[in-house]
Design an enzyme around this catalytic site. Structure first.
Site, PDB file in Angstrom:
ATOM      1  N   ASP A 235     -54.818 -41.426  20.379  1.00  0.00           N
ATOM      2  CA  ASP A 235     -54.757 -42.888  20.523  1.00  0.00           C
ATOM      3  C   ASP A 235     -56.127 -43.557  20.373  1.00  0.00           C
ATOM      4  OD1 ASP A 235     -52.024 -42.538  21.253  1.00  0.00           O
ATOM      5  OD2 ASP A 235     -52.683 -42.059  23.278  1.00  0.00           O
TER       6      ASP A 235
ATOM      7  N   LYS B 120     -57.034 -44.200  15.018  1.00  0.00           N
ATOM      8  CA  LYS B 120     -57.273 -43.540  13.709  1.00  0.00           C
ATOM      9  C   LYS B 120     -56.733 -44.369  12.550  1.00  0.00           C
ATOM     10  CE  LYS B 120     -55.334 -39.881  15.541  1.00  0.00           C
ATOM     11  NZ  LYS B 120     -55.436 -40.052  16.991  1.00  0.00           N
TER      12      LYS B 120
ATOM     13  N   GLY C 218     -48.251 -41.881  17.343  1.00  0.00           N
ATOM     14  CA  GLY C 218     -47.937 -43.299  17.190  1.00  0.00           C
ATOM     15  C   GLY C 218     -49.150 -43.999  16.639  1.00  0.00           C
ATOM     16  N   HIS C 219     -48.999 -44.579  15.477  1.00  0.00           N
ATOM     17  CA  HIS C 219     -50.097 -45.357  14.896  1.00  0.00           C
ATOM     18  C   HIS C 219     -49.684 -46.820  14.907  1.00  0.00           C
ATOM     19  CE1 HIS C 219     -52.311 -42.047  13.401  1.00  0.00           C
ATOM     20  NE2 HIS C 219     -51.580 -41.782  12.345  1.00  0.00           N
TER      21      HIS C 219
ATOM     22  N   GLN D  53     -52.846 -37.168  17.171  1.00  0.00           N
ATOM     23  CA  GLN D  53     -53.392 -36.723  18.475  1.00  0.00           C
ATOM     24  C   GLN D  53     -54.927 -36.633  18.388  1.00  0.00           C
ATOM     25  OE1 GLN D  53     -50.514 -34.514  17.286  1.00  0.00           O
ATOM     26  NE2 GLN D  53     -49.368 -36.245  18.039  1.00  0.00           N
TER      27      GLN D  53
HETATM   28  P1  IMP Z   1     -46.252 -32.994  22.864  1.00  0.00           P
HETATM   29  O1  IMP Z   1     -47.160 -33.180  21.698  1.00  0.00           O
HETATM   30  O2  IMP Z   1     -45.090 -33.958  22.871  1.00  0.00           O
HETATM   31  O3  IMP Z   1     -45.833 -31.578  23.060  1.00  0.00           O
HETATM   32  O4  IMP Z   1     -47.093 -33.375  24.200  1.00  0.00           O
HETATM   33  C1  IMP Z   1     -48.193 -32.581  24.646  1.00  0.00           C
HETATM   34  C2  IMP Z   1     -49.308 -33.475  25.206  1.00  0.00           C
HETATM   35  O5  IMP Z   1     -49.895 -34.212  24.143  1.00  0.00           O
HETATM   36  C3  IMP Z   1     -48.833 -34.517  26.216  1.00  0.00           C
HETATM   37  O6  IMP Z   1     -49.840 -34.685  27.194  1.00  0.00           O
HETATM   38  C4  IMP Z   1     -48.677 -35.785  25.396  1.00  0.00           C
HETATM   39  O7  IMP Z   1     -48.823 -36.954  26.166  1.00  0.00           O
HETATM   40  C5  IMP Z   1     -49.853 -35.616  24.427  1.00  0.00           C
HETATM   41  N1  IMP Z   1     -49.657 -36.320  23.158  1.00  0.00           N
HETATM   42  C6  IMP Z   1     -48.857 -35.960  22.124  1.00  0.00           C
HETATM   43  N2  IMP Z   1     -48.952 -36.836  21.117  1.00  0.00           N
HETATM   44  C7  IMP Z   1     -49.856 -37.745  21.502  1.00  0.00           C
HETATM   45  C8  IMP Z   1     -50.424 -38.895  20.850  1.00  0.00           C
HETATM   46  O8  IMP Z   1     -50.131 -39.235  19.707  1.00  0.00           O
HETATM   47  N3  IMP Z   1     -51.342 -39.584  21.592  1.00  0.00           N
HETATM   48  C9  IMP Z   1     -51.719 -39.215  22.831  1.00  0.00           C
HETATM   49  N4  IMP Z   1     -51.235 -38.148  23.467  1.00  0.00           N
HETATM   50  C10 IMP Z   1     -50.314 -37.426  22.797  1.00  0.00           C
END
Ligand code: IMP
Length: 433
Positions: A13, A16, A40-41, A224
Site C-alpha cells: 500500500d 506503487k 489493491g491499487h 504488496q
Molecule cells: P494474503 O496475501 O491474503 O495471504 O495475506 C497475507 C498478509 O499480507 C496479510 O497480513 C495481509 O493483510 C497482507 N497483504 C496482502 N496483500 C496486501 C496488500 O496488497 N497490501 C497490504 N497488505 C497486504
C-alpha cells in the site's frame, strides 16, 4: 530499452500505482509478476478514480499492454468482474489484457481453506485478505495446482481437478467438518468462464522478450511489499509470493541484465494491514490523525491500516534486498499535520542496538525503536509543484530519509494526483531516453 521494476519498500500500500502512472507514457508493457487479487491499487487519472486488484494499472493507458505474468495467481471470477467493470468504462480490456498460461488458478477450495485456516488459528491468525492466495501458492509448490492454460483443455482440467479434490475434500471434511466439494460443479463453473477468458491467454514470456528486443520499455509492477515477501519479510506474517525485485525476474520470466532501474516505493511513514510485528506502530491521537488524514483503509478489504513513524531500519533493509536505483517517497503531505516528526534510526533489544534489520524474528517483535525527532512544517504542501518550493523542514525530512535509507529519493508525492508529484533528481523517466 530496459525494464524497470516497481516494488513496495514496506508492508504494501505504498502507492506503487502512482509510480506506474508517472512512467506510463514512456512504457509499452506493464507486467504484474506475483500475488493475486489480495492487492489493491488506487489510481487517479484526471478526475477518474480506478480501484484495481488484479489487472495491472497499465490498463488505464490506451497504448500500454497490461500483462499478468507466470508468477501471479488468478481467480477467474474476479478477473471477469474486473474486466467487465473496465469494459463498461470503455477501456477494451478483453482486447488488451494478456495472461500467462502458467499463472495458477485460485480455486473455490483455496478461498474456503484460507477462511478455515485463519479461523482455526484463532488469536494467532495472520489476518490474510481471505482471497485464497496462500492455499493457491501452497498447491503450486506442492505441484497439485491448476493453471490458467488448463481452463482451455476440458479433459486435463477435469483430471487435475479430480486429483486435487481427493486431498482437498479429505482436508475439508476430516479437519474442518465441511461438506466435500463437487468436481462437476467446480468444472462447470470454471469451464464456463473459459470462453470469455480465451482471448487473454498469451505466451507472455515471448511477448515480454519480443518487446524488449524491439526496444520497448517494460514496467514490472509489484504487489504488496518487501516486508510481506515470503522469503525476506516478517515471516510468517507475510504473503505467499515474492514481491521483491528478484521475484519480478522469476514471476515475469526475464534475467537481471534486462533490468536497469529498481524503484522502491515508500510512504513518508509506515502502514501495515493484518497481523505481525511493527516496531514503530502508533496508537492514540497521533495514530488517529495519521489514519484519517492519510485515508489509511485497505483498497481490497476496507480494513483500517495500522500506522507508524518512518522506519529507516526497514528502508535500509528493503534497499539491500531490492537494490533500489531510486526511491519514490509518497504521502509526504499527510505529515503536514504534525508539529514534530519522529524517524526510527535503529532498534534496541536486550542492550544491543541494531541499525540493520535483525536476523531473528523475536528481536523484531520486541524491538524498541530508537527515534530521532525532526521539526514538522505545519503547512499545506499539496499545491507545491517544485521540490525546491517545499518548506525547508519538509526538504530536510526527505533528505534525512534518503541518507538513512542509503538510496536516492527521485520523486516525492504530495497528493494522489499525477500533478502532485515533485521531481527531486532530474533523471530521465526511462533510462536511456
Ligand atoms: P494474503 O496475501 O491474503 O495471504 O495475506 C497475507 C498478509 O499480507 C496479510 O497480513 C495481509 O493483510 C497482507 N497483504 C496482502 N496483500 C496486501 C496488500 O496488497 N497490501 C497490504 N497488505 C497486504
Amino acid at each position: 530499452m530496459p525494464a524497470t521494476i516497481i516494488v513496495g519498500a514496506q508492508w504494501g500500500d505504498e502507492g506503487k500505482g502512482k509510480a506506474t502512472d508517472l512512467l506510463a507514457d514512456a512504457t509499452d508493457l506493464v507486467v504484474r509478476y506475483q500475488g493475486g487479487n489480495n492487492a489493491g491499487h488506487t489510481v487517479i487519472v484526471g478526475d477518474e478514480v480506478f480501484k484495481l486488484h488484479l489487472i495491472p494499472s497499465g490498463i488505464l493507458y490506451p497504448h500500454v499492454t497490461p500483462v499478468i505474468g507466470d508468477g501471479v495467481v488468478v481467480d477467474p471470477e474476479v478477473v471477469l468482474g474486473e474486466l467487465d467493470g473496465l469494459d463498461e468504462r470503455g477501456l477494451d480490456p478483453y482486447g488488451r489484457v494478456k495472461v500467462s498460461g502458467n499463472a495458477h488458478l485460485i480455486m473455490p477450495y483455496h478461498r474456503e481453506l484460507d477462511l478455515l485456516i485463519e479461523r482455526r488459528l484463532g488469536k494467532a491468525k495472520l489476518g490474510t485478505t481471505k482471497r485464497g492466495i496462500g492455499p493457491a501458492y501452497a498447491d503450486k509448490a506442492s505441484r497439485v495446482g491448476l493453471r490458467f492454460q488448463d481452463l482451455f483443455d476440458e479433459k486435463i482440467f477435469r483430471q487435475k481437478l479430480e486429483a486435487a479434490l481427493v486431498h482437498k475434500n479429505e482436508q475439508l471434511s476430516r479437519i474442518y467438518n465441511r461438506l466435500p466439494m463437487s468436481a462437476d460443479e467446480i468444472a462447470e463453473e470454471y469451464l464456463g468462464y473459459a470462453e470469455r477468458l480465451r482471448p487473454l491467454l498469451t505466451d507472455t514470456t515471448d511477448l515480454i522478450h519480443t518487446s524488449l528486443e524491439a526496444g520497448r520499455h517494460i514496467i514490472l509492477e509489484g504487489a504488496q511489499g518487501t516486508l510481506l515477501d515470503l522469503d525476506h519479510g516478517t515471516y510468517p506474517f507475510v504473503t505467499s509470493s515474492n514481491p521483491v525485485a528478484g521475484g519480478a525476474l522469476t514471476g515475469a520470466g526475464l534475467g537481471p541484465r534486462h533490468v536497469d532501474r529498481v524503484i522502491g516505493i515508500t510512504k513518508a511513514y509506515v502502514t501495515r494491514v493484518g497481523a505481525g510485528p511493527f516496531p514503530t506502530e502508533l496508537d492514540g491521537d497521533i495514530a488517529e490523525r495519521m489514519t484519517e488524514h492519510g485515508g489509511e483503509y485497505g483498497t481490497t478489504t476496507g480494513r483500517r491500516r495500522r500506522v507508524g513513524w518512518f522506519d529507516a531500519v526497514l528502508a535500509r533493509y528493503a534497499n539491500r534486498v531490492n537494490g533500489f536505483t531510486d526511491l519514490f517517497l509518497t504521502k509526504l503531505d499527510v505529515l503536514s499535520e504534525f508539529d514534530e516528526l519522529r524517524v526510527c534510526v535503529a532498534y534496541r533489544y536486550e542492550g544491543e542496538t541494531y541499525e540493520h534489520f535483525p536476523p531473528h524474528q523475536s528481536i523484531i517483535h520486541h524491538a524498541e525503536p530508537v527515534y530521532e525527532t525532526m521539526p514538522g512544517w505545519k503547512t499545506d504542501i499539496t499545491d507545491v509543484t517544485r521540490y525546491d518550493d517545499l518548506p525547508a523542514e519538509a526538504r530536510a525530512y526527505v533528505e534525512r530519509l534518503e541518507e538513512l535509507a542509503d538510496a536516492p529519493v527521485t520523486w516525492v508525492s504530495v497528493g494522489p494526483k499525477r500533478s502532485q508529484t515533485l521531481v527531486r533528481r532530474d533523471v530521465p523517466l526511462v533510462p536511456g531516453t
